[in-house]
Design a protein around this motif. Structure first.
Motif, PDB file in Angstrom:
ATOM      1  N   ALA A 124       5.931  14.000  46.992  1.00 35.42           N
ATOM      2  CA  ALA A 124       5.268  12.888  46.312  1.00 35.42           C
ATOM      3  C   ALA A 124       3.794  13.188  46.076  1.00 35.42           C
ATOM      4  O   ALA A 124       3.240  12.855  45.014  1.00 35.42           O
ATOM      5  CB  ALA A 124       5.432  11.612  47.129  1.00 35.42           C
ATOM      6  N   THR A 125       3.157  13.835  47.040  1.00 36.19           N
ATOM      7  CA  THR A 125       1.748  14.208  46.887  1.00 36.19           C
ATOM      8  C   THR A 125       1.563  15.184  45.733  1.00 36.19           C
ATOM      9  O   THR A 125       0.604  15.072  44.955  1.00 36.19           O
ATOM     10  CB  THR A 125       1.213  14.820  48.195  1.00 36.19           C
ATOM     11  OG1 THR A 125       1.305  13.849  49.243  1.00 36.19           O
ATOM     12  CG2 THR A 125      -0.226  15.272  48.045  1.00 36.19           C
ATOM     13  N   ALA A 170      11.210   9.379  47.983  1.00 39.17           N
ATOM     14  CA  ALA A 170       9.896   9.739  48.520  1.00 39.17           C
ATOM     15  C   ALA A 170       8.769   8.953  47.863  1.00 39.17           C
ATOM     16  O   ALA A 170       7.612   9.072  48.285  1.00 39.17           O
ATOM     17  CB  ALA A 170       9.656  11.238  48.333  1.00 39.17           C
ATOM     18  N   ASP A 226       8.718  18.906  52.678  1.00 41.47           N
ATOM     19  CA  ASP A 226       8.762  17.543  53.193  1.00 41.47           C
ATOM     20  C   ASP A 226       8.645  16.551  52.029  1.00 41.47           C
ATOM     21  O   ASP A 226       7.796  16.720  51.146  1.00 41.47           O
ATOM     22  CB  ASP A 226       7.597  17.330  54.164  1.00 41.47           C
ATOM     23  CG  ASP A 226       7.664  15.989  54.846  1.00 41.47           C
ATOM     24  OD1 ASP A 226       7.266  14.978  54.216  1.00 41.47           O
ATOM     25  OD2 ASP A 226       8.137  15.942  56.001  1.00 41.47           O
ATOM     26  N   SER A 269       7.318  13.669  51.693  1.00 46.86           N
ATOM     27  CA  SER A 269       5.989  13.086  51.474  1.00 46.86           C
ATOM     28  C   SER A 269       5.076  14.066  50.745  1.00 46.86           C
ATOM     29  O   SER A 269       4.223  13.654  49.940  1.00 46.86           O
ATOM     30  CB  SER A 269       5.361  12.658  52.802  1.00 46.86           C
ATOM     31  OG  SER A 269       5.145  13.779  53.652  1.00 46.86           O
TER      32      SER A 269
END
Length: 291
Positions: free
Chosen positions: A203-204, A270, A198, A200
């Motif tokens: 990006a994490t 993202a 995913d 997101s």
């Protein structure tokens, strides 16, 4: 534009690395057209004689084009329960003799290998590969965090396509990626196609492990080519109109149709700063290989 370095790529332009010399060079050119200047050519798990033949083909292609840096053996030392798009019949345990045979057959071109560290003999195999100058990646495994940490202590320094074909992160068992996030010696591959992980979460990961995320395509022959059916080792892969690649007749992801320029854009969309995304496709994979 920076030239990208892809350390996990099986092919493109309608051809798989290692099938033929001409096809290998066509696959390389397909990715070069999307900004990838250097590649480590990945091979899936096959019978030993086919793996040796594939390495021979890649060696010949390297003589024609030095932008192929060597071979990544994604198997055969992986876990049957996490085999993904690998032929179950080709999997084997990483005994000393089996590892020595591949190192000898590679004769210096094996740059990276993926190993499931929970397999019998795996820890000794990790040390054996590292001693031969091969980057060892943990992947296609059922290993828990403790086993993964031991693999890192033995010399493994990379995670093969993080979050895919391995345990995830949960509250009391953080799995291979969780173990890697806590160890600054270790790099984490990510397939940033918006399908495998995913956006997101991508990006994490960049925030959690700055300078240690490595963008890879894990591309198979259909990358920079058309939808349809393609071989991947001994298996068939169906590629849909929207770019998903599945083992024929299943919903098991079989590599990707990603190119590195697209991976950069997925990361940026993202929320990853462009400079960080570009570094993950250039200087960071170079650090993995010791370049």
């Amino acid at each position: 534009m920076s030239e990208y370095l892809d350390i996990h790529c099986h092919g493109g332009g309608g051809h798989a690395f290692g099938d033929t010399v001409d096809g290998t060079l066509v696959a390389l050119a397909a990715h070069r057209a999307h900004g990838t200047g250097r590649v480590v050519a990945s091979l899936v798990s096959e019978a030993p004689e086919r793996t040796v033949a594939g390495m021979g083909v890649i060696r010949q292609a390297m003589e024609s084009d030095t932008s192929i840096l060597g071979v990544h053996l994604e198997g055969p030392f992986i876990a049957p329960v996490r085999k993904g798009a690998h032929d179950l019949a080709a999997l084997k345990l990483p005994t000393h003799d089996a590892v020595a045979a591949l190192i000898e057959a590679g004769d210096g071109i094996v740059r990276q290998v993926t190993i499931a560290p929970e397999l019998d003999h795996a820890m000794e195999a990790i040390e054996q590969f590292v001693a031969a100058g091969v980057v060892v990646a943990v992947g296609h495994c059922e290993a828990d965090a403790a086993t993964t940490r031991e693999a890192f202590e033995r010399g493994a320094s990379l995670i093969t396509h993080g979050f895919n074909a391995m345990r995830g992160i949960v509250g009391r068992e953080i799995g291979p990626v969780g173990a890697a996030l806590a160890d600054e010696r270790v790099f984490i591959e990510v397939i940033a196609d918006g399908i495998h992980v995913d956006p997101s979460l991508i990006a994490t990961l960049f925030r959690a492990a700055p300078g240690r995320i490595v963008l890879v395509t894990d591309a198979m022959a259909a990358a920079a080519s058309a939808p349809g059916r393609y071989p991947l080792g001994t298996l068939n892969v169906d590629v849909t109109d929207d770019g998903h690649a599945y083992v024929a007749g299943t919903k098991t992801l079989a590599g990707s149709t990603l190119t590195m320029d697209r991976a950069i854009e997925v990361c940026v969309a993202a929320g990853v700063p462009r400079a960080e995304a570009v570094a993950a496709a250039t200087v960071t994979p170079a650090r993995v290989l010791g370049l």
